[in-house]
Each structure stands twice: as structure tokens, then as C-alpha cells.
Design a protein around this motif. Structure first.
Motif, mmCIF file in Angstrom:
data_model
loop_
_atom_site.group_PDB
_atom_site.id
_atom_site.type_symbol
_atom_site.label_atom_id
_atom_site.label_comp_id
_atom_site.label_asym_id
_atom_site.label_seq_id
_atom_site.Cartn_x
_atom_site.Cartn_y
_atom_site.Cartn_z
ATOM 1 N N ASP A 63 -58.682 30.721 46.148
ATOM 2 C CA ASP A 63 -59.931 30.688 45.393
ATOM 3 C C ASP A 63 -60.603 32.051 45.461
ATOM 4 O OD1 ASP A 63 -62.614 30.336 44.531
ATOM 5 O OD2 ASP A 63 -62.587 28.240 45.147
ATOM 6 N N LYS A 64 -60.983 32.591 44.319
ATOM 7 C CA LYS A 64 -61.576 33.933 44.316
ATOM 8 C C LYS A 64 -62.920 33.975 45.041
ATOM 9 C CE LYS A 64 -63.751 33.520 39.733
ATOM 10 N NZ LYS A 64 -63.822 34.107 38.373
ATOM 11 N N ASN A 65 -63.562 32.821 45.199
ATOM 12 C CA ASN A 65 -64.872 32.811 45.859
ATOM 13 C C ASN A 65 -64.776 33.094 47.356
ATOM 14 O OD1 ASN A 65 -66.401 32.211 43.513
ATOM 15 N ND2 ASN A 65 -65.820 30.060 43.672
ATOM 16 N N ASN A 66 -63.620 32.822 47.964
ATOM 17 C CA ASN A 66 -63.486 33.150 49.384
ATOM 18 C C ASN A 66 -62.358 34.158 49.627
ATOM 19 O OD1 ASN A 66 -61.178 31.612 49.104
ATOM 20 N ND2 ASN A 66 -61.979 29.853 50.249
ATOM 21 N N TRP A 67 -61.974 34.845 48.548
ATOM 22 C CA TRP A 67 -60.882 35.817 48.646
ATOM 23 C C TRP A 67 -61.202 36.948 49.612
ATOM 24 C CZ3 TRP A 67 -56.134 37.373 48.259
ATOM 25 C CH2 TRP A 67 -55.825 38.716 48.084
ATOM 26 N N LYS A 68 -62.405 37.453 49.590
ATOM 27 C CA LYS A 68 -62.733 38.600 50.440
ATOM 28 C C LYS A 68 -62.506 38.265 51.916
ATOM 29 C CE LYS A 68 -66.340 41.983 51.454
ATOM 30 N NZ LYS A 68 -67.710 42.467 51.113
ATOM 31 N N THR B 50 -49.034 47.279 26.751
ATOM 32 C CA THR B 50 -48.296 46.946 27.958
ATOM 33 C C THR B 50 -49.179 46.176 28.876
ATOM 34 O OG1 THR B 50 -47.621 49.177 27.738
ATOM 35 C CG2 THR B 50 -46.635 47.966 29.492
ATOM 36 N N ALA B 51 -48.638 45.276 29.639
ATOM 37 C CA ALA B 51 -49.472 44.604 30.601
ATOM 38 C C ALA B 51 -48.661 43.994 31.678
ATOM 39 C CB ALA B 51 -50.282 43.523 29.923
ATOM 40 N N LEU B 52 -49.248 43.904 32.770
ATOM 41 C CA LEU B 52 -48.647 43.371 33.958
ATOM 42 C C LEU B 52 -49.113 41.949 34.078
ATOM 43 C CD1 LEU B 52 -49.016 46.197 36.195
ATOM 44 C CD2 LEU B 52 -48.622 44.065 37.317
ATOM 45 N N ALA B 53 -48.291 41.033 34.278
ATOM 46 C CA ALA B 53 -48.751 39.682 34.471
ATOM 47 C C ALA B 53 -49.440 39.616 35.793
ATOM 48 C CB ALA B 53 -47.586 38.744 34.493
ATOM 49 N N MET B 54 -50.521 38.889 35.831
ATOM 50 C CA MET B 54 -51.313 39.023 37.046
ATOM 51 C C MET B 54 -51.098 37.932 38.055
ATOM 52 S SD MET B 54 -53.746 37.515 38.648
ATOM 53 C CE MET B 54 -54.943 37.725 39.649
ATOM 54 N N ALA B 55 -51.585 38.165 39.183
ATOM 55 C CA ALA B 55 -51.692 37.171 40.211
ATOM 56 C C ALA B 55 -51.968 37.885 41.469
ATOM 57 C CB ALA B 55 -50.419 36.407 40.339
ATOM 58 N N VAL B 56 -52.581 37.236 42.377
ATOM 59 C CA VAL B 56 -52.762 37.862 43.652
ATOM 60 C C VAL B 56 -52.906 36.744 44.600
ATOM 61 C CG1 VAL B 56 -53.974 39.552 44.884
ATOM 62 C CG2 VAL B 56 -54.243 39.352 42.474
ATOM 63 N N GLY B 57 -52.923 36.934 45.807
ATOM 64 C CA GLY B 57 -53.212 35.845 46.641
ATOM 65 C C GLY B 57 -53.192 36.293 48.016
ATOM 66 N N LEU B 58 -53.114 35.341 48.841
ATOM 67 C CA LEU B 58 -53.391 35.872 50.142
ATOM 68 C C LEU B 58 -52.933 34.915 51.162
ATOM 69 C CD1 LEU B 58 -56.928 36.505 50.319
ATOM 70 C CD2 LEU B 58 -55.574 35.969 52.218
ATOM 71 N N THR B 59 -53.345 34.651 52.143
ATOM 72 C CA THR B 59 -52.844 33.791 53.160
ATOM 73 C C THR B 59 -51.585 34.391 53.692
ATOM 74 O OG1 THR B 59 -53.190 32.172 51.458
ATOM 75 C CG2 THR B 59 -52.862 31.400 53.667
ATOM 76 N N GLY B 60 -51.378 34.295 54.965
ATOM 77 C CA GLY B 60 -50.203 34.912 55.548
ATOM 78 C C GLY B 60 -48.944 34.293 55.026
ATOM 79 N N CYS B 61 -48.001 35.117 54.550
ATOM 80 C CA CYS B 61 -46.687 34.668 54.190
ATOM 81 C C CYS B 61 -45.720 35.700 54.692
ATOM 82 C CB CYS B 61 -46.517 34.547 52.700
ATOM 83 S SG CYS B 61 -47.900 34.712 51.630
ATOM 84 N N GLY B 62 -44.948 35.529 55.630
ATOM 85 C CA GLY B 62 -44.075 36.521 56.270
ATOM 86 C C GLY B 62 -43.315 37.390 55.319
ATOM 87 N N GLY B 63 -42.227 37.957 55.488
ATOM 88 C CA GLY B 63 -41.519 38.796 54.548
ATOM 89 C C GLY B 63 -40.747 37.959 53.566
ATOM 90 N N GLY B 64 -40.366 38.594 52.423
ATOM 91 C CA GLY B 64 -39.604 37.892 51.412
ATOM 92 C C GLY B 64 -38.173 37.673 51.866
ATOM 93 N N SER B 65 -37.500 36.763 51.200
ATOM 94 C CA SER B 65 -36.110 36.493 51.526
ATOM 95 C C SER B 65 -35.264 36.757 50.315
ATOM 96 C CB SER B 65 -35.943 35.040 51.982
ATOM 97 O OG SER B 65 -36.357 34.153 50.985
ATOM 98 N N GLY B 66 -34.011 37.125 50.496
ATOM 99 C CA GLY B 66 -33.145 37.379 49.360
ATOM 100 C C GLY B 66 -31.740 37.660 49.820
#
Length: 542
Positions: free
Chosen positions: A102-107, A13-29
């Protein structure tokens, strides 16, 4: 050569990955969910009318989620451009607006994100959130509790928890909630790092694989003093590494009686110890300084990033004698990687052979979280649970069937050879999140075959020498985390600075006593006690 992977129904089993960051308000639907209504409790309420309770697509009318993500390797495509995620969107009808980083400035970005109050709907990816961040932001209400959503809308993940009750204990924070979904691998290779050496060069010199630190030193000198790649230039790089758990020299410290790790936290039985104040650490550092001083180590080993490290290893000049990596073909094309073989742990002056191990099970607790900005937590949980489906999982890790992989009538998968000019790691990253994936595998899931040595075969080289007494991946209480935050950052920075100085310039004998004294003054003992208290609490759990 083809690489074969056996799939057992429900085992991988595996979860497809991704992460990220930067402000993004709430989702829409099309439907509002229950986000922002937790009051410290698991969200409850009716499923959105737009959502199908089971099966695919997840929603009748398309819903958009905003997810923060981090690039897994330098030069990787944005996740929205990957065939894997395009296929996921087509099947689920859930559209992801990826915010790639970029993972280099993710923190730095991560800290700014959670301080901004402008959150994405979810954060998603292997090793992107630290364990203490999960508990911290969960108790602050930035991440919502997930246990109720898991029970109602995550049959794939619920099955994993049912089969592995200890996982639920490990995922439960001190306040009793589950705030994140993890990366899990019950088949996880017992090693992350391995030392590889150029067998063609050894054969050319008539030398055996080095078995001791002294033999390794003499072999590197021979690599330096001879035109091993035959280009008429004195451009040989006898040994190279990178400061990272998978590519560093932490395990090589074990030859001197005590392993090292990035955080320097080790176990001696049930006792927590800090490796960087031990005499064994001092002796190992002196040995590596000797290699640096005589020009036997790449001078950029302490500073180059993964992209530069990889480009050096696969240089057309083929001028690297030994290096540390996950597998030879992690950075090299298969024909070049075939020149290298693993070196068993070097037997130190006192006859010690040790190598770091990494326990199977939960690898990263903070692989996926849903934030309080999310208006569709039920849909989001169904989406992430889809990633735990075995066939979805294996494609997230190894690439899409029909492109990177081929499915045979007997149920096996063959991982195709990469195109010319691309190594296996780059090939799968061009198609799927791959090493950026969040995944869950069981013990019966074998690794895919590659040219040369496989990870499983390589691990057998190190198996007799592994230190299996490893500090577990624990949650700390708020008070314990306060101590770690107050002292550990400065302690770690000081240790890193001094270790780098001693490796490159020497002087450890003259400065050692003052160094140890300063660490005590920086409250190292209080930090070690925090780890000891957390470990004792973990051991006492039923």
C-alpha cells in the motif's frame, strides 16, 4: 467518444511500473549472475547461458525475479493479476513474484526493507524511490551500479541516452555511478494540477468563470447558498482539494505573488527561496482560511486520502462545485466530468497570475533499481529494457491493445470508452499499471484523446502563466543529505502543522513573527544553503 493516440516508431517508450517492498531474499533462476561482486564497480562478466542476447524470449528456461511494488490506486489488482504483466511474462519467459504494498505505508516499509538486509531482486515504480535514497543505498552497496549493464543489455534505454545526453548527467550520482533507471517524459504536460469548476452550476446562476480570488469566493458562496444539484438538500460542497502535488492548492497560492510547492523550495532567478516564510505565503493562507471559516471548503480537504477524495467527487449526488485534479475524468465518469471546465489562474490583488510548471525530461530518477541480492542482473536489465519498447510502453500506460485500446490499420491507437460504472483511470488500472508505470516518452508523442478537454488542451489554458524557473531534480552529496536529514524533517513537519492550523482556525497574523523566528532557530538557513550549493554545482556542470 473514442480517444486517438498516434504512435511514431521509436518515439514513445515506457517502462511498465511496479514497486514494492517487504523483504524478499535474492531471485532464483537457472543461472547465477554477477550480483554481490560489484566492489563499487559495475558488474562485469559473461551473460548467463540461459539468456538470449537479443530478441524474445529473454531466457530459454523460465527465471523468477522477486520485485517489490506499490499499488498505484486504491483497489488496484496485484500486478501479477494484470493482463499487461501476464503478457510480459509470456513473451519474456521471466516470471515476476510481486511483493505488493500500500502506498500509504510505503515509506515506513521501505525504510524497514533496506535496514533488514533481506532485499528483493529489484524495486520498480514511478516516484517510489527518492533521489537521495538512490544515491544513499547505491553508495552503501544495496543497489548495484547499472552503467555497464545498460551498455551491454539495454538497447532501448541506451538509445534514449544517446538521443538525450543530459539524461546521463542527471542520472549519474556524485560517486560517478548510475544506480537507477528513470521515468522520462519529454512530452510531460506542463502542469500537474488544474482547478476545475462546475460550468452547469455557473450557467444556472448566470455567473462567469471566476477570474479573481474575490470572484472565486463569491461564486463558492453562491454554490453553498443555493440548491445547485436540485435534490432539495443543503449538501453542496463548494470547493474540495487534497494535500498532494496533483490535487492541492499550491498553484493557487500564486495569485498572491508567490507559488507554493510541497517542499516549499522555489527559485527566484538563480536564488533558492523557501516559500513558507514569505509574506505572499502568509496572505494566501489568510485567504484560504476565509474560505474554510465560511464553510466554502470541504473540511476534510487536509486529511482525506485519494480513495475518499475520489468517492466524493463522483458521488451520485453530484454536489461538488470546484476541485483540483489532473483532469476532470481522473476521478469522475466521462458524463459527469463533462460538466467541469478549467479555471485559468486567478488574478490576484496585485494583478499577478501564476501557476506551477513541471519540466519535461526525467520525472523520477528512482524508478527502477537492481539490488545486491539479485543473482541475475543481466536478465533483469534485459527485462526492464523490454519495458522501454514503444509498443510495450504505451500499453503499460494506457492498457493492453485488444482490451483498453484498439489498434487501427493506419498505426493509430484508440482508447476505448470505459465500461459503465468505471471511469477512464479505473479502466486502465484494471488492465495495466497505468499511472504506476515507469515510462519514457518523446516530444512527438501526443496524449490520448478523452471526452471533454484533453491534458494538452487544458495545459494551453495555463501556459501563459507558468513559472518555468523550477528547482531541478538534483543529487545531493552525502554531507548535504546529512544536513537535510538532520533538519528538514522537523522543519517540514512544523510548517505543515502551522499551515493546517492557520487554514482551519486562523491566527496567522498573531503567530507569524514567532513562526519565522522558530524556523530560523531550526536551521532553515542551513537547509536553504544546501539547496543553493547543489544548484550552483548543477549550473556549473558542462
Amino acid at each position: 467518444m473514442k480517444r486517438k493516440l498516434w504512435l511514431q516508431g521509436g518515439l514513445t517508450t515506457a517502462l511498465a511500473m511496479a514497486v514494492g517492498l517487504t523483504g524478499c531474499g535474492g531471485g532464483s533462476g537457472a543461472d547465477g549472475g554477477t550480483a554481490g561482486k560489484t566492489d563499487g564497480k559495475t558488474p562485469q562478466g559473461q551473460a548467463p547461458a540461459n539468456m538470449n542476447a537479443t530478441g524474445l524470449p529473454i531466457v530459454k528456461d523460465k527465471v523468477k525475479l522477486k520485485i517489490a511494488a506499490v499499488y498505484g490506486i486504491a483497489g488496484q489488482k496485484p500486478f501479477g493479476d494484470l493482463p499487461f504483466f501476464k503478457d510480459v511474462e509470456e513473451k519474456t519467459n521471466v516470471q515476476i513474484e510481486w511483493n505488493m504494498n500500500d502506498k500509504n505505508n510505503w515509506k515506513e516499509k521501505k525504510n524497514l526493507l533496506f535496514a533488514s538486509g533481506d532485499y528483493p531482486d529489484a524495486v520498480y515504480g514511478h516516484y517510489v524511490l527518492e533521489t537521495d535514497e538512490v544515491a544513499k543505498y547505491g553508495t552503501q552497496g544495496i543497489f548495484i551500479p547499472l552503467e555497464g549493464l545498460i551498455e551491454k543489455y539495454a538497447p532501448n534505454f541506451s538509445k534514449i541516452l544517446k538521443e538525450n545526453p543530459q539524461y546521463k548527467k542527471e542520472l549519474t550520482s556524485p560517486d560517478g555511478h548510475i544506480y537507477s533507471l528513470p521515468t522520462i517524459d519529454a512530452t510531460y504536460p506542463v502542469t500537474k494540477d488544474a482547478l476545475f469548476i462546475n460550468k452547469k452550476w455557473l450557467d444556472k446562476l448566470g455567473l462567469p468563470i471566476p477570474a479573481t480570488p474575490d470572484e472565486f469566493y463569491k461564486t463558492l458562496k453562491a454554490f453553498k447558498d443555493n440548491d445547485m444539484n436540485g435534490n432539495g438538500k443543503k449538501d453542496e460542497v463548494p470547493f474540495s482539494f487534497r494535500v498532494h502535488a496533483i490535487t492541492g492548492i499550491y498553484s493557487m497560492y500564486g495569485s498572491f505573488g508567490l507559488l507554493d510547492r510541497q517542499d516549499h523550495i522555489l527559485m527566484d532567478g538563480d536564488q533558492v527561496i523557501y516559500s513558507a516564510i514569505r509574506p505572499e505565503f502568509k496572505e494566501a493562507t489568510k485567504y484560504f482560511n476565509k474560505l474554510f471559516a465560511e464553510g466554502l471548503v470541504d473540511v476534510e480537504s487536509l486529511t482525506h486520502d485519494e480513495k475518499v477524495y475520489g468517492s466524493k467527487l463522483r458521488s451520485k449526488d453530484r454536489n461538488v462545485g470546484a476541485y483540483v485534479a489532473w483532469l476532470p475524468n481522473t476521478y469522475m465518469e466521462d458524463d459527469q466530468a463533462a460538466d467541469y471546465v478549467p479555471v485559468p489562474p486567478l488574478k490576484g490583488p496585485n494583478g499577478v497570475q501564476l501557476w506551477n510548471s513541471y519540466p519535461a525530461g526525467i520525472l523520477s530518477k528512482g524508478a527502477f533499481v537492481i539490488t545486491s541480492a539479485n543473482k541475475n542482473p543481466e536478465i533483469t536489465m534485459r527485462w526492464i529494457d523490454y519495458m522501454y519498447d514503444p509498443m510495450v510502453s504505451i500499453q503499460a500506460v494506457n492498457g493492453m491493445i485488444g482490451a483498453v485500446q484498439k489498434q487501427n490499420p493506419d498505426g493509430t491507437l484508440e482508447v476505448n470508452d470505459p465500461p459503465s460504472g468505471m471511469n477512464a483511470n479505473e479502466f486502465r488500472h484494471s488492465n495495466a499499471p497505468a499511472s504506476s508505470s515507469v515510462f519514457a516518452k518523446t516530444k512527438d508523442t501526443p496524449a490520448s484523446k478523452t471526452k471533454g478537454i484533453t491534458k494538452g488542451e487544458m495545459d494551453k489554458v495555463y501556459a501563459p502563466f507558468l513559472d518555468k524557473n523550477v528547482f531541478p531534480n538534483l543529487y545531493f552529496t552525502t554531507e548535504e543529505d546529512d544536513v537535510r536529514t538532520r533538519y528538514l524533517t522537523d522543519i517540514s513537519a512544523y510548517v505543515s502543522k502551522m499551515q493546517a492550523k492557520w487554514l482551519m482556525q486562523g491566527g496567522i497574523d498573531a503567530e507569524w513573527d514567532d513562526y519565522v523566528k522558530k524556523l530560523k532557530e531550526m536551521n532553515l538557513d542551513k537547509v536553504v544553503k544546501v539547496y543553493q550549493d547543489a544548484y550552483n554545482r548543477y549550473k556549473a556542470m558542462k
